[in-house]
Design a protein around this motif. Structure first.
Motif, PDB file in Angstrom:
ATOM      1  N   LEU A  47     -12.223   2.841  -9.346  1.00 33.07           N
ATOM      2  CA  LEU A  47     -11.923   1.858  -8.314  1.00 33.07           C
ATOM      3  C   LEU A  47     -10.959   2.362  -7.238  1.00 33.07           C
ATOM      4  O   LEU A  47     -11.164   2.063  -6.050  1.00 33.07           O
ATOM      5  N   PRO A  48      -9.875   3.076  -7.571  1.00 33.49           N
ATOM      6  CA  PRO A  48      -8.968   3.525  -6.505  1.00 33.49           C
ATOM      7  C   PRO A  48      -9.676   4.310  -5.401  1.00 33.49           C
ATOM      8  O   PRO A  48      -9.340   4.147  -4.221  1.00 33.49           O
ATOM      9  N   SER A  49     -10.653   5.116  -5.763  1.00 31.77           N
ATOM     10  CA  SER A  49     -11.390   5.871  -4.749  1.00 31.77           C
ATOM     11  C   SER A  49     -12.241   4.954  -3.887  1.00 31.77           C
ATOM     12  O   SER A  49     -12.367   5.149  -2.670  1.00 31.77           O
ATOM     13  N   ALA A  50     -12.846   3.937  -4.508  1.00 32.78           N
ATOM     14  CA  ALA A  50     -13.682   3.003  -3.753  1.00 32.78           C
ATOM     15  C   ALA A  50     -12.838   2.144  -2.810  1.00 32.78           C
ATOM     16  O   ALA A  50     -13.307   1.732  -1.742  1.00 32.78           O
ATOM     17  N   LEU A  51     -11.581   1.867  -3.188  1.00 30.42           N
ATOM     18  CA  LEU A  51     -10.701   1.045  -2.362  1.00 30.42           C
ATOM     19  C   LEU A  51      -9.926   1.856  -1.335  1.00 30.42           C
ATOM     20  O   LEU A  51      -9.380   1.288  -0.377  1.00 30.42           O
ATOM     21  N   ALA A  52      -9.868   3.171  -1.510  1.00 35.11           N
ATOM     22  CA  ALA A  52      -9.067   4.026  -0.624  1.00 35.11           C
ATOM     23  C   ALA A  52      -9.404   3.869   0.857  1.00 35.11           C
ATOM     24  O   ALA A  52      -8.483   3.864   1.694  1.00 35.11           O
ATOM     25  N   PRO A  53     -10.682   3.736   1.256  1.00 38.02           N
ATOM     26  CA  PRO A  53     -10.968   3.605   2.689  1.00 38.02           C
ATOM     27  C   PRO A  53     -10.303   2.402   3.344  1.00 38.02           C
ATOM     28  O   PRO A  53     -10.121   2.378   4.566  1.00 38.02           O
ATOM     29  N   TYR A  54      -9.933   1.393   2.573  1.00 38.92           N
ATOM     30  CA  TYR A  54      -9.285   0.209   3.142  1.00 38.92           C
ATOM     31  C   TYR A  54      -7.777   0.360   3.218  1.00 38.92           C
ATOM     32  O   TYR A  54      -7.109  -0.389   3.946  1.00 38.92           O
ATOM     33  N   PHE A 194       0.571   6.650   0.352  1.00 35.15           N
ATOM     34  CA  PHE A 194      -0.193   5.423   0.563  1.00 35.15           C
ATOM     35  C   PHE A 194      -1.027   5.453   1.838  1.00 35.15           C
ATOM     36  O   PHE A 194      -2.096   4.838   1.891  1.00 35.15           O
ATOM     37  N   GLY A 195      -0.580   6.121   2.860  1.00 29.82           N
ATOM     38  CA  GLY A 195      -1.330   6.162   4.108  1.00 29.82           C
ATOM     39  C   GLY A 195      -1.198   4.852   4.874  1.00 29.82           C
ATOM     40  O   GLY A 195      -0.384   3.982   4.527  1.00 29.82           O
ATOM     41  N   PRO A 196      -2.012   4.670   5.936  1.00 25.57           N
ATOM     42  CA  PRO A 196      -1.945   3.439   6.743  1.00 25.57           C
ATOM     43  C   PRO A 196      -2.239   2.212   5.894  1.00 25.57           C
ATOM     44  O   PRO A 196      -3.131   2.235   5.048  1.00 25.57           O
ATOM     45  N   PHE A 197      -1.510   1.118   6.156  1.00 26.49           N
ATOM     46  CA  PHE A 197      -1.667  -0.090   5.345  1.00 26.49           C
ATOM     47  C   PHE A 197      -3.083  -0.636   5.437  1.00 26.49           C
ATOM     48  O   PHE A 197      -3.692  -0.992   4.433  1.00 26.49           O
ATOM     49  N   ASN A 198      -3.622  -0.704   6.660  1.00 30.42           N
ATOM     50  CA  ASN A 198      -5.007  -1.153   6.864  1.00 30.42           C
ATOM     51  C   ASN A 198      -5.792   0.016   7.438  1.00 30.42           C
ATOM     52  O   ASN A 198      -6.031   0.108   8.647  1.00 30.42           O
ATOM     53  N   ALA A 199      -6.192   0.929   6.554  1.00 28.71           N
ATOM     54  CA  ALA A 199      -6.787   2.187   6.996  1.00 28.71           C
ATOM     55  C   ALA A 199      -8.172   2.019   7.613  1.00 28.71           C
ATOM     56  O   ALA A 199      -8.618   2.856   8.396  1.00 28.71           O
TER      57      ALA A 199
END
Length: 509
Positions: A47-54, A194-199
């Motif tokens: 799941l973390p990989s699937a959610l990473a784009p967001y 974490f990167g951008p909050f809303n990537a």
């Protein structure tokens, strides 16, 4: 109308399975393990990989999904107290809204079960390929996936007792890496990862809705104990507890574990990872030994989830087939524990086919199958929440205090709203494909109705009779007392003779 279910009636008003040799072999620990094992598969490990784009905004979505999942868990727990029959959402929809609603739920949930197995096995392959087929050749991935699908099928074919024992063992093993990441892993979180909050660049609400549709896949299976209620000891007591306890345990581990992975793997690397928990463990300890240990646990976890879902693949259509709302072959059983072989084999074949198709057609295989599984699962969830509202507001209002009435209505309404929100977040393409596969069930329903109609007695179906057993799959509101009646007998089904004695003066004295 007459109850045409083959469920036995008990003084408590509940029904149980009457399959030959069926035994209630699952106690509270095994039932809870089934819920946890069905919820926690390899989905959470991917799941973390699937959610990473967001981006981290997906953690907000995860929290919102958790609230909705708990509302659904409480709803299923309440519904399971009304009937102890196997079938879960199918039985609830059929009792509340009739045969067609029951069929749609059984059909939709069955698709969820075997399509979900395809999604689980795709994530499972990612962790197996930490050790073999490290180049991710498609042919090798497909072969590994097929092995992963058929091992749990073989376990299920040996009987429910072995299935339950296998579930407990795999549940214990899968908890180790998840608890580690949800506790120790949090100490190694680096905010820069974490990167951008809303990537994804979408609106806040759009990003949360889209991420939530994917996150919901992690909670599919929370209804597992209600689906196999006929195999659970003291189902009126143990099914609600197993459902709520299992969902709560998963919720805590899910949110904290996903947060730890987001904080220990860089945002760029996480999006392309096929084994994010392995990468997180390697980043924490250095080297590969920790990641390999996590991969082994994820492999065991995946087999456990596939084991539980393979059982659900057979139980839901079995319950519907007993009532003539699924092809009769799904009701055939074998052995002392009444194993529904046809359902297990056919569902595994379909999961195998969609897995092969996805590997050869899609790049983001996991996400595509996940969204389809979520959509077909949300439909039974929506009907179940509506059934609870129906029971509370129409059938059970008189027996509830005002406080209990407000609480039950609020929880059921929240579960229903959450289901609608999940459908909206699935995306137009997923809704299109989901609606298409759902409507494919209509010709099947017509065929089943035609077959049943041809089997009825020439003078028509039996007149209606009140069935006060909540375990009946066709319970109706009590009607006025009818005169002495002997209904027509339907071939192959139980008939009920309703007799009322006229009172006489002698009786009154």
């Amino acid at each position: 109308m007459l109850s045409t279910s083959r469920e036995s009636e008990s003084p408590g008003g509940t029904g149980t399975d009457r399959r030959p040799g069926a035994k209630s072999s699952l106690g509270l620990p095994a039932a809870t393990a089934l819920v946890i094992g069905s919820i926690i598969g390899t989905g959470v490990f991917a799941l973390p990989s699937a959610l990473a784009p967001y981006g981290p905004i997906s953690l907000v979505a995860f929290a919102a999904v958790t609230v909705g999942a708990l509302a659904l868990a409480v709803t299923f727990g309440a519904l399971s107290k009304r009937t102890s029959s196997s079938g879960g959402p199918y039985v609830y929809a059929r009792e509340a809204f009739g045969e067609f609603a029951g069929f749609l739920n059984a059909w939709s949930y069955w698709i969820t079960a075997w399509a979900g197995n395809a999604a689980i096995v795709v994530a499972w392959v990612g962790y197996v390929e930490v050790f073999v087929n490290t180049g991710h050749q498609v042919g090798g991935s497909v072969l590994i996936a097929l092995v992963g699908l058929w091992i749990p099928a073989a376990v299920n074919l040996t009987g429910v007792r072995n299935t339950g024992a296998f579930q407990v063992i795999t549940t214990v093993v899968k908890f180790v890496p998840l608890i580690f990441m949800a506790t120790i892993g949090l100490l190694f979180v680096d905010p820069d990862n974490f990167g951008p909050f809303n990537a994804g660049g979408q609106s806040t609400l759009g990003a949360i809705s889209a991420a939530a549709a994917i996150a919901l896949f992690s909670y599919l299976g929370l209804e597992a104990a209600s689906v196999v209620a006929g195999r659970v000891r003291e189902p009126g007591r143990n099914v609600p507890r197993a459902t709520v306890y299992g969902t709560l345990a998963c919720a805590v581990i899910y949110i904290l574990g996903t947060l730890a992975v987001f904080g220990t793997v860089s945002h760029g690397a996480l999006g392309s990872s096929t084994a994010p928990f392995t990468d997180a463990a390697n980043n924490i300890f250095g080297g590969t030994w920790a990641g390999n240990t996590v991969a082994v646990a994820a492999i065991v976890s995946g087999i456990g989830a596939l084991n539980g879902w393979t059982m659900l693949c057979a139980e839901m259509p079995y319950a519907a087939a007993r009532d003539g709302l699924f092809p009769a072959a799904f009701a055939r059983t074998r052995g002392t524990s009444g194993v529904p072989i046809f359902g297990i084999v056919v569902s595994t074949v379909l999961a195998s086919l969609i897995t092969v198709f996805s590997y050869t057609r899609f790049d983001d295989v996991f996400t595509k199958i996940v969204l389809l599984s979520v959509l077909t699962a949300v439909i039974p969830y929506l009907f179940s929440a509506a059934a609870q509202l129906y029971w509370v507001l129409v059938r059970g209002r008189d027996g509830l205090t005002l406080g209990r009435l407000v609480r039950d209505v609020t929880v059921a309404a929240l579960a229903m709203a959450f289901s609608y929100w999940s459908i909206q977040g699935s995306g137009y393409q997923t809704v299109y494909y989901g609606l298409f596969v759902l409507l494919l069930g209509l010709p099947v329903y017509v065929w089943l109705k035609r077959t049943r109609h041809e089997g009825e007695a020439p003078d028509g179906p039996a007149p209606a009779a009140s069935d006060k057993s909540s375990g009946s799959a066709a319970a109706v509101l009590p009607g006025p007392r009818a005169p002495e009646t002997t209904p027509a007998r339907l071939p192959g089904r139980r008939t009920t003779v309703v007799r009322f004695r006229r009172s006489t003066r002698r009786d009154q004295h």
